[in-house]
Design a protein around this motif. Sequence first.
Motif: not given
Length: 281
Positions: A64-87
Amino acid sequence: MRFIHNREKGRDYVRAFLPLLVGMAIVLGSCGREKASSTASADVQEDMRAKQMLQGVWLNADDDEPVFRIVGDTIFFPDSTSLPTLFQVFGDTLVMHGASDVRYAIVRQAPHLFEFRNQAGDVVKLVKSDDTDDATLFEKSAPVAINQNLLIKRDTIFMSQGKRYHCYVQVNPTTYKVIKTTYNDEGVSVGNVYYDNIINLAVFQGAQKVFSSDFHKNDFAKHVPAEVLKQSILSDMLFSHVDEEGIHYSALICEPDSPSSYAVDVLISYNGKITFKNNKE
């Protein structure tokens, strides 16, 4: 007789040029097929229904740990060092457009279930969160740099050939971003952001300036593989030794959070000339 001669001559021309005409027909046909194939590839439509089902926060089904959040065409990661990624989603493939395009085979997808194969070939099972508070885990204004961004000042005094030398090194943090590709616990490719340095080295003999210059990591491009240099930072410049040639420093080009690094020998001669020598691991 003249008419017959011309007709035979015409047949000779046809026979002479027939192989060329056949060859041109084959080439044109091939070009047409390649163009059609290229057009067909360009016409592949993104699966918008599958993309819509991916909207929301996804948790690892095992813990049940968060892996990513998807909003529109972008993937966001909970790690503050990881950049959002288009998909994008094409058929049974999830394509993430980070530092490079990475494709993941979709095993199964439903409104609250998503399974795919990671880079290692393992199946990752995710479930969609129904807790609205989970979205707050992804609220961050900007990626945080992992390196410390500290201004470092260091000086060294020594005697050589009966003369007193004073060397100064200053490591200056910058806003130049370095993106390094890593993999999270689910085996998903993410881009971590770091910030590069500019290093100033100055050498004085008594009150006389012998040498002074700023160094950037690209100054060492001939001594570090391009793919390593792209994801590395100019970390430091350390005093090594002096000899009859001059003053030796080691410029350290390091991959963040990795034991991999290159040390390039920077030689400053006593008359202010600079030479880079082959790197050493």
